[in-house]
Every structure is written in C-alpha cells, then in structure tokens.
Design a protein around this motif. Structure first.
Motif, PDB file in Angstrom:
ATOM      1  N   MET A 198     -44.853 -49.086  -7.159  1.00  0.00           N
ATOM      2  CA  MET A 198     -44.945 -49.739  -5.864  1.00  0.00           C
ATOM      3  C   MET A 198     -43.865 -49.162  -4.952  1.00  0.00           C
ATOM      4  O   MET A 198     -42.802 -48.753  -5.414  1.00  0.00           O
ATOM      5  N   SER A 199     -44.141 -49.140  -3.647  1.00  0.00           N
ATOM      6  CA  SER A 199     -43.150 -48.653  -2.692  1.00  0.00           C
ATOM      7  C   SER A 199     -43.326 -49.337  -1.348  1.00  0.00           C
ATOM      8  O   SER A 199     -44.412 -49.839  -1.018  1.00  0.00           O
ATOM      9  N   THR A 200     -42.249 -49.335  -0.556  1.00  0.00           N
ATOM     10  CA  THR A 200     -42.254 -49.898   0.789  1.00  0.00           C
ATOM     11  C   THR A 200     -41.479 -48.981   1.725  1.00  0.00           C
ATOM     12  O   THR A 200     -40.396 -48.504   1.370  1.00  0.00           O
ATOM     13  N   VAL A 201     -42.036 -48.725   2.903  1.00  0.00           N
ATOM     14  CA  VAL A 201     -41.327 -48.012   3.966  1.00  0.00           C
ATOM     15  C   VAL A 201     -41.073 -48.996   5.095  1.00  0.00           C
ATOM     16  O   VAL A 201     -42.011 -49.558   5.671  1.00  0.00           O
ATOM     17  N   GLU A 202     -39.787 -49.199   5.423  1.00  0.00           N
ATOM     18  CA  GLU A 202     -39.400 -50.076   6.525  1.00  0.00           C
ATOM     19  C   GLU A 202     -39.045 -49.207   7.739  1.00  0.00           C
ATOM     20  O   GLU A 202     -38.368 -48.195   7.611  1.00  0.00           O
ATOM     21  N   HIS A 203     -39.500 -49.631   8.932  1.00  0.00           N
ATOM     22  CA  HIS A 203     -39.313 -48.854  10.152  1.00  0.00           C
ATOM     23  C   HIS A 203     -38.287 -49.510  11.070  1.00  0.00           C
ATOM     24  O   HIS A 203     -38.273 -50.739  11.222  1.00  0.00           O
ATOM     25  N   GLU A 204     -37.460 -48.674  11.701  1.00  0.00           N
ATOM     26  CA  GLU A 204     -36.548 -49.180  12.718  1.00  0.00           C
ATOM     27  C   GLU A 204     -37.327 -49.699  13.927  1.00  0.00           C
ATOM     28  O   GLU A 204     -36.927 -50.687  14.548  1.00  0.00           O
ATOM     29  N   ASN A 205     -38.426 -49.059  14.240  1.00  0.00           N
ATOM     30  CA  ASN A 205     -39.279 -49.462  15.355  1.00  0.00           C
ATOM     31  C   ASN A 205     -39.916 -50.822  15.041  1.00  0.00           C
ATOM     32  O   ASN A 205     -40.739 -50.933  14.132  1.00  0.00           O
ATOM     33  N   THR A 206     -39.544 -51.827  15.782  1.00  0.00           N
ATOM     34  CA  THR A 206     -40.003 -53.188  15.475  1.00  0.00           C
ATOM     35  C   THR A 206     -41.480 -53.401  15.781  1.00  0.00           C
ATOM     36  O   THR A 206     -42.048 -54.429  15.397  1.00  0.00           O
ATOM     37  N   THR A 207     -42.124 -52.464  16.471  1.00  0.00           N
ATOM     38  CA  THR A 207     -43.568 -52.586  16.707  1.00  0.00           C
ATOM     39  C   THR A 207     -44.372 -52.128  15.502  1.00  0.00           C
ATOM     40  O   THR A 207     -45.597 -52.307  15.476  1.00  0.00           O
ATOM     41  N   LEU A 208     -43.713 -51.537  14.506  1.00  0.00           N
ATOM     42  CA  LEU A 208     -44.385 -51.055  13.307  1.00  0.00           C
ATOM     43  C   LEU A 208     -44.159 -52.020  12.142  1.00  0.00           C
ATOM     44  O   LEU A 208     -43.079 -52.614  12.012  1.00  0.00           O
ATOM     45  N   GLN A 209     -45.164 -52.167  11.305  1.00  0.00           N
ATOM     46  CA  GLN A 209     -45.089 -53.029  10.132  1.00  0.00           C
ATOM     47  C   GLN A 209     -44.614 -52.224   8.919  1.00  0.00           C
ATOM     48  O   GLN A 209     -44.708 -50.995   8.885  1.00  0.00           O
ATOM     49  N   ASP A 210     -44.114 -52.940   7.921  1.00  0.00           N
ATOM     50  CA  ASP A 210     -43.734 -52.276   6.668  1.00  0.00           C
ATOM     51  C   ASP A 210     -44.978 -51.673   6.013  1.00  0.00           C
ATOM     52  O   ASP A 210     -46.017 -52.332   5.914  1.00  0.00           O
ATOM     53  N   GLN A 211     -44.864 -50.436   5.591  1.00  0.00           N
ATOM     54  CA  GLN A 211     -45.954 -49.797   4.846  1.00  0.00           C
ATOM     55  C   GLN A 211     -45.754 -50.077   3.357  1.00  0.00           C
ATOM     56  O   GLN A 211     -44.760 -49.665   2.774  1.00  0.00           O
ATOM     57  N   ASP A 212     -46.691 -50.797   2.756  1.00  0.00           N
ATOM     58  CA  ASP A 212     -46.608 -51.163   1.341  1.00  0.00           C
ATOM     59  C   ASP A 212     -47.675 -50.403   0.552  1.00  0.00           C
ATOM     60  O   ASP A 212     -48.842 -50.355   0.967  1.00  0.00           O
ATOM     61  N   ALA A 213     -47.277 -49.837  -0.575  1.00  0.00           N
ATOM     62  CA  ALA A 213     -48.200 -49.038  -1.379  1.00  0.00           C
ATOM     63  C   ALA A 213     -48.057 -49.384  -2.852  1.00  0.00           C
ATOM     64  O   ALA A 213     -46.990 -49.804  -3.317  1.00  0.00           O
ATOM     65  N   SER A 214     -49.142 -49.203  -3.579  1.00  0.00           N
ATOM     66  CA  SER A 214     -49.124 -49.385  -5.030  1.00  0.00           C
ATOM     67  C   SER A 214     -50.139 -48.435  -5.644  1.00  0.00           C
ATOM     68  O   SER A 214     -51.086 -48.010  -4.994  1.00  0.00           O
ATOM     69  N   ALA A 215     -49.897 -48.088  -6.918  1.00  0.00           N
ATOM     70  CA  ALA A 215     -50.804 -47.140  -7.578  1.00  0.00           C
ATOM     71  C   ALA A 215     -50.727 -47.303  -9.087  1.00  0.00           C
ATOM     72  O   ALA A 215     -49.679 -47.634  -9.647  1.00  0.00           O
ATOM     73  N   ILE A 216     -51.863 -47.059  -9.733  1.00  0.00           N
ATOM     74  CA  ILE A 216     -51.930 -46.974 -11.175  1.00  0.00           C
ATOM     75  C   ILE A 216     -52.429 -45.584 -11.535  1.00  0.00           C
ATOM     76  O   ILE A 216     -53.335 -45.056 -10.883  1.00  0.00           O
ATOM     77  N   SER A 217     -51.809 -44.943 -12.523  1.00  0.00           N
ATOM     78  CA  SER A 217     -52.130 -43.559 -12.873  1.00  0.00           C
ATOM     79  C   SER A 217     -52.249 -43.403 -14.383  1.00  0.00           C
ATOM     80  O   SER A 217     -51.731 -44.225 -15.161  1.00  0.00           O
ATOM     81  N   PHE A 218     -52.924 -42.331 -14.790  1.00  0.00           N
ATOM     82  CA  PHE A 218     -53.011 -41.993 -16.208  1.00  0.00           C
ATOM     83  C   PHE A 218     -52.990 -40.477 -16.360  1.00  0.00           C
ATOM     84  O   PHE A 218     -53.284 -39.730 -15.418  1.00  0.00           O
ATOM     85  N   SER A 219     -52.657 -40.031 -17.553  1.00  0.00           N
ATOM     86  CA  SER A 219     -52.691 -38.617 -17.888  1.00  0.00           C
ATOM     87  C   SER A 219     -53.004 -38.469 -19.364  1.00  0.00           C
ATOM     88  O   SER A 219     -52.402 -39.152 -20.209  1.00  0.00           O
ATOM     89  N   TYR A 220     -53.956 -37.583 -19.678  1.00  0.00           N
ATOM     90  CA  TYR A 220     -54.336 -37.332 -21.067  1.00  0.00           C
ATOM     91  C   TYR A 220     -54.351 -35.830 -21.293  1.00  0.00           C
ATOM     92  O   TYR A 220     -55.031 -35.087 -20.572  1.00  0.00           O
ATOM     93  N   VAL A 221     -53.589 -35.382 -22.280  1.00  0.00           N
ATOM     94  CA  VAL A 221     -53.437 -33.954 -22.569  1.00  0.00           C
ATOM     95  C   VAL A 221     -54.089 -33.628 -23.899  1.00  0.00           C
ATOM     96  O   VAL A 221     -53.848 -34.306 -24.909  1.00  0.00           O
ATOM     97  N   THR A 222     -54.921 -32.590 -23.895  1.00  0.00           N
ATOM     98  CA  THR A 222     -55.509 -32.113 -25.135  1.00  0.00           C
ATOM     99  C   THR A 222     -55.548 -30.591 -25.089  1.00  0.00           C
ATOM    100  O   THR A 222     -56.250 -29.997 -24.266  1.00  0.00           O
TER     101      THR A 222
END
Length: 297
Positions: free
Chosen positions: A239-263
């Motif tokens: 999960m991550s959040t980007v906060e902006h100094e510009n008060t007209t902008l909202q916090d950008q919130d992100a989340s992700a699920i990932s996988f990796s399989y090696v053969t």
C-alpha cells in the motif's frame, strides 16, 4: 587527426551475451487499452578483464527492442570502490530507491491508467558518474552520483547510504538535488527499511520531494509484505499514499497484490492494482492488472 592521436590498448578478457524476452498482458478500467498483449526483449553484451594493477574493467551494453538502452564502463578498484561511467541510461540512488518495499512483481502504484503522482523525483541522464563502496565500514555501502550540467540544466549530485549490519535488516537513505531542469530544482529525500524473517519480508518507505515550483511538493509513504511460499512461488501485498502540498489535490492512495512463479528459465508474474484519486484528482479511481511471462537465456 584528433582521433588518430588518441592511443588505445587492448588486453585479454571475457565476453558474454545474455538476454530476456517478455510477453505481457495488461488491462485497465476506465480506459480502452485495445489489444492488451505486448512484447519486450533485451540483449545484454558485457566484456571484462583485469589490469596489471589488479583493477577490473567491465563494459556493458544493453539493447532493448532493437534500440540502444544503456551502456557503461565500470572500474572495480577493490577496497577503493567501483567507479562507473554511464554513457547512456544512467541514474542515481534517489531514483533507484524510490520504493524499496517488497513486491513479487510491481509496486503498489503501477499499472493502473492515468498520470499518477510519482514516488520520488530522482535524476537520470547520459554521461553521468556513479561511485559505490562497501569497504569503508562493515555493513555500510556508500553510493554517490554526479550528472554534469548540460543545456538547460545544472550539475546534479546525489548520495545514498545502506546499512546491512544486522542480520535480516536493511536500512537505507538517499538524497540530493535534481537539477536536470534548472528552473525547477527538486530536492528529494528517501528513507526505507526492510526486514526478512524466514520466508517473510516486511518493508516501509518514506520519501519527500520539495520542488522549486511553488505548491508542488509531495510526500510518499508505503508499506509492503512478501511471503516466499516455496523456492518457486512468492506473493506480496503493498500500500502507498502520496500527499500533496497543493490543497486542491487529494491524497493518492494505492494498493496491489502480486505473485511470481519461477520454473527453470521461465517466470510467471502478475499484479492487480487499485489507485484512488489518481494524480490527486478527487474521485478519479482506477484499477489495472498485468500478467507476464518472461524467458531468460
């Protein structure tokens, strides 16, 4: 005549060629991606040898999709460290450490459509110098980056420190002023830590970017966890959040699920992302996914 007066020397060394090829399928909501299938490939050429004084020289050249992607000369001076000149495609420790939280494939803010707020603004460019040394102090690695000035820019300097003196723990810091655009100098500071215990790795990240342009500063914070289910399979969540100094902008919130399989020489990997308030635009919420099949040879 000038070229003719430059003396060169050759010495016995080793040459190697490696490569990789990727097939990727991507999709996004709120965006017509058309045919989601794409392909990319990289061929890497390297040559190395030893000088009479014991130093090692390595030349690397990468071709990505038939286009020159990067080339560099690295001089390994033993305990004095390694100096690398990147003629093409170089970057510093800020960009290299913009998000060190563990992931089996992609960062939490990747993939989804739209212009997303960046995690950090590190410098990159051609004809720059990197220096790294892990022999100055036990458990500490020093990274320095110098990108000389060019048209419309000033000389950029970045630095990084990484500590690995405690088993399983890595703590790092990177900072510097990105002056590749002289009229908008951006000062970045990245701090991160990861801890591995058995099959689990935890990570946290805290970045700040202060820009010369008024009201454009950002702060980035992220957390992530990965789990090695087996030697072949890993999964992660971040999960991550980007906060902006510009008060007209909202916090950008992100989340992700990932996988990796090696053969063998083949890797299957994928990520599902959700990003709210993309680029700080309130109510602009997008999701995306990516599936990869890569081959190494």
């Amino acid at each position: 005549l000038g070229t003719a007066l430059v003396s060169t020397a050759s010495f016995a060394g080793d040459m190697a060629v490696t490569g990789s090829a990727f097939m990727t399928f991507t999709g996004n909501d709120n965006t017509d991606t058309g045919n989601g299938w794409t392909m990319s490939d990289t061929m890497s050429f390297s040559g190395s040898g030893d000088l009479d004084n014991g130093w090692g020289i390595t030349f690397s050249h990468a071709i990505d999709g038939g286009i020159n992607d990067s080339n560099s000369i690295a001089i390994d001076m033993g305990d004095a460290g390694t100096l690398t000149f990147a003629g093409l495609g170089g970057s510093g420790p800020v960009a290299a450490n913009d998000d060190k939280t563990p992931s089996a494939n992609e960062e939490s803010w990747a993939n989804s459509a739209g212009t997303k707020s960046a995690a950090a603004t590190g410098a990159s460019g051609n004809s720059g110098f990197n220096y790294t040394n892990s022999s100055l102090m036990d458990g500490v690695t020093v990274d320095l980056y110098l990108l000389p000035s060019a048209a419309g820019s000033k000389t950029t300097f970045e630095y990084g420190l990484t500590y690995t003196g405690i088993d399983g723990l890595t703590v790092g810091y990177a900072g510097g002023d990105n002056e590749t655009t002289a009229t908008n100098v951006r000062e970045s500071r990245n701090l991160w830590a990861t801890y591995t215990m058995d099959s689990i790795t935890l990570g946290v990240q805290d970045n700040s970017t202060d820009a010369q342009t008024a009201n454009t500063d950002t702060d980035f914070r992220a957390v992530g966890i990965s789990y090695a289910v087996s030697d072949e399979l890993s999964v992660s969540y971040g999960m991550s959040t980007v906060e902006h100094e510009n008060t007209t902008l909202q916090d950008q919130d992100a989340s992700a699920i990932s996988f990796s399989y090696v053969t063998g020489g083949m890797t299957f990997s994928g990520t599902m992302n959700n990003v709210d308030n993309v680029g700080g635009a309130g109510g602009t919420d997008n999701s995306g996914y990516e599936l990869n099949v890569s081959f190494a040879f």
